[in-house]
Design a protein around this motif. Structure first.
Motif, mmCIF file in Angstrom:
data_model
loop_
_atom_site.group_PDB
_atom_site.id
_atom_site.type_symbol
_atom_site.label_atom_id
_atom_site.label_comp_id
_atom_site.label_asym_id
_atom_site.label_seq_id
_atom_site.Cartn_x
_atom_site.Cartn_y
_atom_site.Cartn_z
ATOM 1 N N ARG A 68 12.209 15.279 -15.346
ATOM 2 C CA ARG A 68 12.187 13.831 -15.555
ATOM 3 C C ARG A 68 10.790 13.363 -15.984
ATOM 4 N NH1 ARG A 68 15.336 9.088 -12.571
ATOM 5 N NH2 ARG A 68 17.077 10.484 -12.896
ATOM 6 N N ARG A 69 9.782 13.926 -15.346
ATOM 7 C CA ARG A 69 8.405 13.571 -15.742
ATOM 8 C C ARG A 69 8.158 13.964 -17.195
ATOM 9 N NH1 ARG A 69 6.336 16.226 -10.293
ATOM 10 N NH2 ARG A 69 5.799 14.396 -9.048
ATOM 11 N N PHE A 70 8.579 15.174 -17.522
ATOM 12 C CA PHE A 70 8.374 15.659 -18.892
ATOM 13 C C PHE A 70 9.106 14.762 -19.895
ATOM 14 C CE2 PHE A 70 10.781 17.805 -22.236
ATOM 15 C CZ PHE A 70 9.747 18.114 -23.110
ATOM 16 N N SER A 71 10.348 14.426 -19.604
ATOM 17 C CA SER A 71 11.148 13.631 -20.549
ATOM 18 C C SER A 71 10.521 12.248 -20.735
ATOM 19 C CB SER A 71 12.591 13.509 -20.054
ATOM 20 O OG SER A 71 13.173 14.793 -19.964
ATOM 21 N N TRP A 87 13.890 5.197 -16.042
ATOM 22 C CA TRP A 87 13.466 6.416 -16.735
ATOM 23 C C TRP A 87 11.992 6.497 -17.069
ATOM 24 C CZ3 TRP A 87 17.377 9.315 -15.925
ATOM 25 C CH2 TRP A 87 18.652 8.763 -15.924
ATOM 26 N N LEU A 88 11.301 5.365 -17.152
ATOM 27 C CA LEU A 88 9.908 5.394 -17.625
ATOM 28 C C LEU A 88 8.982 4.805 -16.572
ATOM 29 C CD1 LEU A 88 10.545 4.015 -21.231
ATOM 30 C CD2 LEU A 88 10.481 6.418 -20.503
ATOM 31 N N ASP A 89 7.810 5.397 -16.449
ATOM 32 C CA ASP A 89 6.821 4.868 -15.517
ATOM 33 C C ASP A 89 6.071 3.736 -16.224
ATOM 34 O OD1 ASP A 89 4.713 4.265 -13.907
ATOM 35 O OD2 ASP A 89 3.992 6.326 -13.674
ATOM 36 N N TYR A 90 6.552 2.525 -16.047
ATOM 37 C CA TYR A 90 5.969 1.407 -16.786
ATOM 38 C C TYR A 90 4.530 1.104 -16.361
ATOM 39 C CZ TYR A 90 10.366 -0.012 -19.118
ATOM 40 O OH TYR A 90 11.489 -0.085 -19.902
ATOM 41 N N TRP A 91 4.117 1.562 -15.179
ATOM 42 C CA TRP A 91 2.689 1.381 -14.838
ATOM 43 C C TRP A 91 1.829 2.053 -15.900
ATOM 44 C CZ3 TRP A 91 1.924 -2.368 -11.751
ATOM 45 C CH2 TRP A 91 2.707 -2.575 -10.619
ATOM 46 N N LYS A 92 2.277 3.232 -16.305
ATOM 47 C CA LYS A 92 1.525 3.993 -17.300
ATOM 48 C C LYS A 92 1.636 3.329 -18.676
ATOM 49 C CE LYS A 92 1.627 8.666 -19.187
ATOM 50 N NZ LYS A 92 2.106 10.015 -18.980
ATOM 51 N N TRP A 93 2.817 2.891 -19.031
ATOM 52 C CA TRP A 93 3.017 2.259 -20.334
ATOM 53 C C TRP A 93 2.231 0.948 -20.415
ATOM 54 C CZ3 TRP A 93 7.020 3.466 -24.237
ATOM 55 C CH2 TRP A 93 7.607 4.715 -24.019
ATOM 56 N N ALA A 94 2.189 0.234 -19.310
ATOM 57 C CA ALA A 94 1.523 -1.074 -19.314
ATOM 58 C C ALA A 94 0.035 -0.937 -19.612
ATOM 59 C CB ALA A 94 1.737 -1.783 -17.983
#
Ligand code: GAL
Length: 681
Positions: A218-221, A255-262
């Motif tokens: 999941r992390r990889f995807s 599915w996505l770590d939005y902290w990172k995307w933000a």
């Protein structure tokens, strides 16, 4: 500021490429009538912009951009990479995503791309470079809109290229096979890996997958999609360093770590579609708005998509009720939005979304939707002075995507509840009148009065320090059951759960005792069941808190109390008398532990008790039923979600929407709002 417009933007996804270009005159006239200030063209226009591989046709978009610039309407320009054209999959099958079962997903809907495909990534880079060259200095350009709703449909791909990329990713993460074998616990079930090539994605397996394997997949995807996004961002930043960049998020998307995307966007933006037939819709909207504001570290966000009325994808697509479009738009502004945009401007006349409402319906200005659109535009136009101001929240909920992934990957003890637990606590705080911040596990939480940590299964290693500091500084920290089971490497903590949180809370969890009302499977036990009918099981239990009886749904834990006061005890089979709620004084604050899963009434009781103890209160204590009250900067938003006119007392100032003075109280009509300039707290 996005573009030069100094107020709250109003707008939509704008897809004029679905009509002859003669539609532009009418569109722009109607946009002016509705008060539209920003639109997003080209989200799904790749096939029009690059009709054959490497052959670009910008003529139609040139005209759209020029016309919008002339009309003074800002453009949030999509990079158009959200949905590859048919030629892509046809010529390059390696760009197509493959399901866990091995099925290749074809073109014919949208988002059919394999996030790890080098061909796809190169094609995106080529298109984005061309877009940046062509429009990077266009006067209409106010913001870049990268892709669209990453992971809305495609979250992973099991094709050979992704498989190989997974191995490289693991090698980078672990450095050695020994470390991977240790973290994954491959001594169990003979899973020891002797070479990287032996590692496969967790596609269908005979039985339970290894949770560490699932979690890393999941992390990889998620990382594969992040790389697609970051590649586009890099090109745009280089070409146009001064143009802000966004990509539209989807609330609590798992599915996505939005902290990172933000961290990578200049402006956080979000898409939300609560169901108008659900009385809890305003709550759902509040949760997403609170989350988006928090992802942007308190900065205003863009509501990139909602709809003016009905969607087309539910089994029953209820239209918004009169006033609701404006009311929900105000709610989003109250909680931090500086732009209110819709999907989409004009309702499509063909394709899968032809029955999804637009701001301009099939029936045009005669539709009941149009006056709602114009009314909403009128209201937003009065709110210019709200732009840029902040919401100050005294309550926070710890929220972490890795934690939710770990819960989902675990085989027991709970069946995937990571997101729901946070949402339940948010619901409690929303109904009591709070705006809530979401915080990362490792954030500084010391400014809050109340910090709730719902089921932090994995993450205690990172949370322990900040939580202790927050309690020390005066916060009430409430940690709920299911927390501190896993170390950051995914292994269980020995010596009692809670791990590094045990010191803060003064308790450790020794045994997990899920509850339930009878067996999960099989027929009901009848009166003829001579033996089975005489067996006692652990059904739902209760919590006795100073004579109050609270329900504990499906959960109990046996805790060792090392250094805390026991406030409440379990009542029920095998748990009678065990501690259910504990509290420990820490510095200027307190640390509570809940070994029970309280229902809505119990959670409400608990927050009420914290309020009494520390003098915490929402922006408008004792607001009438149906009224949501949120303070943003110097403005108090009073939003009436009910069907009755409500009188709100204790309010003085000016109603921004009407200009009327308010002294001591104000009436708020059904499904409408009042925005009071109060001049500060
Ligand atoms: C969003 C998407 C839009 C549109 C909308 C319909 O998920 O970004 O393009 O499909 O849903 O509700």
């Amino acid at each position: 500021m996005i573009g030069t417009y100094p107020g709250i933007h109003f707008g939509a996804d704008y897809n004029p490429d679905q009509w002859p270009s003669s539609i532009l005159d009418e569109d722009i006239a109607l946009m002016k009538e509705a008060g539209v200030t920003m639109v997003t063209p080209a989200v799904f226009s790749w096939a029009r912009l690059e009709p054959a591989e490497g052959v670009f046709d910008f003529a139609w978009l040139d005209e759209v951009m020029d016309r919008l610039a002339a009309a003074g309407i800002a453009v949030d320009l999509a990079t158009a990479t959200a949905s590859p054209p048919p030629w892509m999959g046809h010529r390059h099958p390696d760009t197509l995503p493959v399901t866990a079962e091995g099925t290749t997903l074809l073109w014919g809907s949208r988002q059919q791309y394999n996030p790890s495909s080098a061909t796809f990534r190169a094609a995106c880079a080529r298109l984005v470079t061309a877009m940046a060259e062509r429009y990077g200095h266009h006067p209409a350009l106010a913001m870049w809109h990268v892709g669209n709703e990453y992971a809305c449909h495609i979250t992973e791909s099991f094709d050979p290229e992704s498989r190989a990329a997974f191995r490289v990713w693991l090698e980078q993460r672990y450095g050695s096979l020994d470390e991977l074998n240790r973290v994954w616990g491959t001594s169990f079930w003979s899973q020891h890996y002797g070479s990287w090539e032996e590692i496969m994605p967790p596609a269908p397996l005979p039985t339970f997958a290894n949770p560490a394997h699932t979690l890393d997949w999941r992390r990889f995807s998620a990382d594969a999609l992040f790389t697609c996004f970051a590649n586009e961002v890099r090109i745009l930043r280089e070409a146009t360093p001064d143009i802000p960049i966004t990509t539209n998020f989807m609330g609590m998307l798992p599915w996505l770590d939005y902290w990172k995307w933000a961290e990578l966007v200049d402006v956080v933006s979000n898409d939300t579609y609560p169901d108008p037939s659900d009385p809890r819709a305003a709550r759902a909207l509040a949760l997403e708005a609170d989350l988006m504001r928090s992802l942007g570290k308190g900065r205003p966000f863009v509501q990139m998509e909602q709809t003016s009325s009905a969607v087309q994808w539910r089994p029953r697509n209820a239209p918004k009720r009169p006033g609701q479009f404006a009311l929900w738009s105000l709610e989003l502004v109250a909680r931090g939005a500086d732009a209110i945009c819709q999907f989409q401007w004009r309702q499509s006349e063909a394709g899968s979304e032809m029955f999804h409402s637009g701001m301009v319906s099939h029936a045009g200005r005669e539709s009941a939707v149009w006056p709602e659109v114009v009314h909403t535009g009128d209201l937003l136009a009065t709110l210019g002075e709200v732009r840029g101001s902040r919401v100050r929240s005294r309550t926070a909920i710890v929220w972490d995507w890795e934690n939710a992934w770990a819960i989902a990957a675990a085989i027991g003890p709970v069946v995937g509840d990571g997101f729901a637990a946070a949402a339940r606590w948010h619901a409690t705080l929303f109904e009591r009148g709070y705006a809530v911040d979401f915080v990362r596990v490792d954030a500084d939480m010391s400014g809050y009065d109340l910090v709730i940590v719902p089921s932090l299964f994995l993450g205690a290693d990172r949370a322990a320090g900040p939580l202790a500091a927050a309690a020390d500084a005066g916060a009430t920290v409430v940690v709920t059951h299911g927390s501190g089971y896993l170390r950051d490497d995914g292994h269980a903590y020995p010596g009692g759960y809670l791990g590094p949180l045990a010191e803060l809370l003064g308790v450790r969890v020794l045994d997990i005792m899920p509850r339930g009302d009878g067996p999960v499977e099989g027929e009901a036990i009848g009166t003829t069941a001579r033996i089975s009918g005489a067996v006692t099981t652990r059904d739902t239990c209760t919590v006795d808190w100073d004579g109050r009886e609270l329900r504990s749904e499906w959960w109990a834990e046996r805790v060792a109390v090392d250094a805390a006061d026991v406030l409440a005890h379990f009542r029920g089979v095998d748990v009678d008398g065990l501690p259910a709620i504990t509290r420990r004084s820490v510095g200027k604050g307190e640390a509570w532990y809940l070994a029970a899963e309280l229902d809505a009434d119990g959670r409400d009781d608990l927050v009420a008790e914290v309020e009494r103890r520390i003098g915490l209160a929402p922006d408008l204590p004792a607001a009438p039923a149906g009224i949501e009250a949120v303070r943003r900067g110097d403005h108090l938003f009073l939003l009436n979600h009910s069907d009755r006119t409500r009188t709100v007392d204790g309010v003085t100032g000016t109603d921004l929407l009407t200009g009327a003075g308010i002294t001591g109280g104000v009436e708020v009509a059904p499904r409408s709002g009042v925005v009071v300039r109060t001049g500060g707290e």
